[in-house]
Design a protein around this motif. Structure first.
Motif, short mmCIF file in Angstrom:
data_model
loop_
_atom_site.label_atom_id
_atom_site.label_comp_id
_atom_site.label_asym_id
_atom_site.label_seq_id
_atom_site.Cartn_x
_atom_site.Cartn_y
_atom_site.Cartn_z
N THR A 144 42.05 47.19 44.17
CA THR A 144 41.53 45.92 44.71
C THR A 144 40.07 46.04 45.15
O THR A 144 39.53 45.12 45.76
N LEU A 145 39.42 47.17 44.83
CA LEU A 145 38.02 47.35 45.20
C LEU A 145 37.17 46.28 44.50
O LEU A 145 37.27 46.07 43.28
N GLY A 146 36.36 45.59 45.28
CA GLY A 146 35.52 44.54 44.72
C GLY A 146 36.24 43.24 44.46
O GLY A 146 35.69 42.35 43.78
N ALA A 147 37.46 43.09 45.00
CA ALA A 147 38.24 41.86 44.77
C ALA A 147 37.46 40.62 45.20
O ALA A 147 36.90 40.59 46.31
N ARG A 148 37.42 39.64 44.35
CA ARG A 148 36.67 38.43 44.65
C ARG A 148 37.52 37.48 45.50
O ARG A 148 38.73 37.38 45.31
N PRO A 149 36.89 36.79 46.44
CA PRO A 149 37.65 35.84 47.28
C PRO A 149 38.23 34.73 46.43
O PRO A 149 37.53 34.13 45.61
N PRO A 150 39.52 34.45 46.60
CA PRO A 150 40.14 33.38 45.82
C PRO A 150 39.77 32.00 46.36
O PRO A 150 39.09 31.88 47.39
N GLN A 257 37.06 52.34 50.38
CA GLN A 257 38.49 52.15 50.50
C GLN A 257 38.78 50.69 50.87
O GLN A 257 37.90 49.97 51.34
N THR A 258 40.04 50.29 50.67
CA THR A 258 40.39 48.89 50.90
C THR A 258 41.61 48.75 51.79
O THR A 258 42.53 49.57 51.76
#
Length: 332
Positions: A144-150, A257-258
């Protein structure tokens, strides 16, 4: 550099008071009041030296190993049968062996003729059952590293500014420093947080990159360099003072880390009596470490429980811990 005691002895009665005022604080800053060298902190992998380069995760078909740098050429190797934590480890076999740098390599010697040597990003192992067996270095990244906001997400930090935070400060890399509290309150939500721990090889326990993500400013999810440790409730991923993570998913320091958090607030009746505990599901680096966990109450020092929501707090604890890509999706 002289120790603090030697510096103090070198200042005789004829030395001017001004010199004392300069040298003693300087020596204390370098050595600390207990006359021990202070733990050096690294924020750049390129400047962290060979101990950092050797630290990390290794694997082969049998399982995995984590190499933890402890400073001054000392190391600990933790081996796991089946794979690395969260990636195949059977949660049954785990072995820890101390090691020491010897020339260009690091040697780990254990019982029953066990010997392992780490050199050039490869561990070579000999046991009473044979060998050599080798493990190659590997680097994991959170899925989920760099996950874009939904859609519907509220972005609290995207690297542009710290306007969403009380006492928010950016460093020269446009990362958000620990030691700030969000301005907006939330009740039920999902959240995404990315964090970076410093490399502090001589640090121990709570002095090894300490921070925390407080949910509603009440419940602390510990942030700490716990790479290769047991995974206690006061270590990374723990609900501080309450519940240990189901598996220690802490990556090596200076690795992004996430935390992916699903949080449901505690419920109260009209008289203000709590009728249901807050519940959290928490993934660290993509692995579930708390699954629908009921929170018994706030972390000591956290905001008292009531029907109101609260902000995120990124606890400052005297260590250079940094955050990025923080967003929240409110839910009913």
């Amino acid at each position: 550099m002289k120790s603090l005691a030697l510096v103090r002895r070198s200042i005789n009665s004829t030395t001017c008071a001004a010199t004392c005022l300069v040298l003693i604080p300087l020596a204390t800053a370098l050595y600390g009041a207990d006359n021990k060298p202070k733990a050096e902190t690294f924020l750049d992998p390129a400047a962290a030296g060979p101990d950092y380069a050797d630290q990390g995760e290794y694997k082969n078909d049998w399982g995995g190993a984590q190499i933890i740098a402890l400073g001054e050429g000392s190391f600990r190797m933790v081996t796991y049968r089946g794979g690395l934590p969260g990636a195949g480890w059977d949660k049954d076999f785990k072995q820890e062996i101390a090691g020491k740098r010897d020339g260009a390599g690091i040697v780990f010697a254990g019982e029953n003729n066990y010997r392992a040597e780490l050199a050039a990003a490869k561990i070579t192992i000999m046991t009473q059952n044979g060998g050599p067996f080798t493990m190659e270095k590997t680097e994991r990244k959170s899925p989920t590293l760099g996950a874009r906001p939904p859609s519907g997400a509220i972005v609290l930090f995207d690297g542009s500014d710290a306007e969403a935070w009380i006492d928010g400060h950016l460093d020269e890399r446009h990362l958000l420093q620990a030691g700030c509290t969000g301005k907006q309150s939330f009740t039920n939500f999902t959240a995404h947080v990315e964090f970076l721990l410093p490399f502090k090889p001589l640090g121990r326990g709570q002095d090894r990159g300490n921070s925390g993500v407080y949910l509603q400013n009440r419940y602390e999810v510990q942030v700490l360099d716990s790479f290769g440790l047991k995974g206690e409730n006061n270590e990374c991923g723990g609900i501080y003072s309450q519940t240990a993570p189901s598996v220690n998913m802490c990556f090596p320091p200076l690795t992004w880390q996430t935390y992916d958090i699903d949080f449901t607030s505690a419920k109260f009746d009209e008289a203000g009596k709590k009728t249901k505990n807050a519940v959290v599901t928490l993934k660290q680096n993509g692995v579930t470490i708390h699954d629908h966990l009921e929170l018994k109450g706030p972390t000591p020092g956290g905001k008292n429980e009531d029907a109101s929501g609260g902000p995120l707090q990124l606890q400052g604890h005297g260590n250079p811990v940094f955050y990025r890509n923080i967003w929240i999706v409110p839910k009913q």
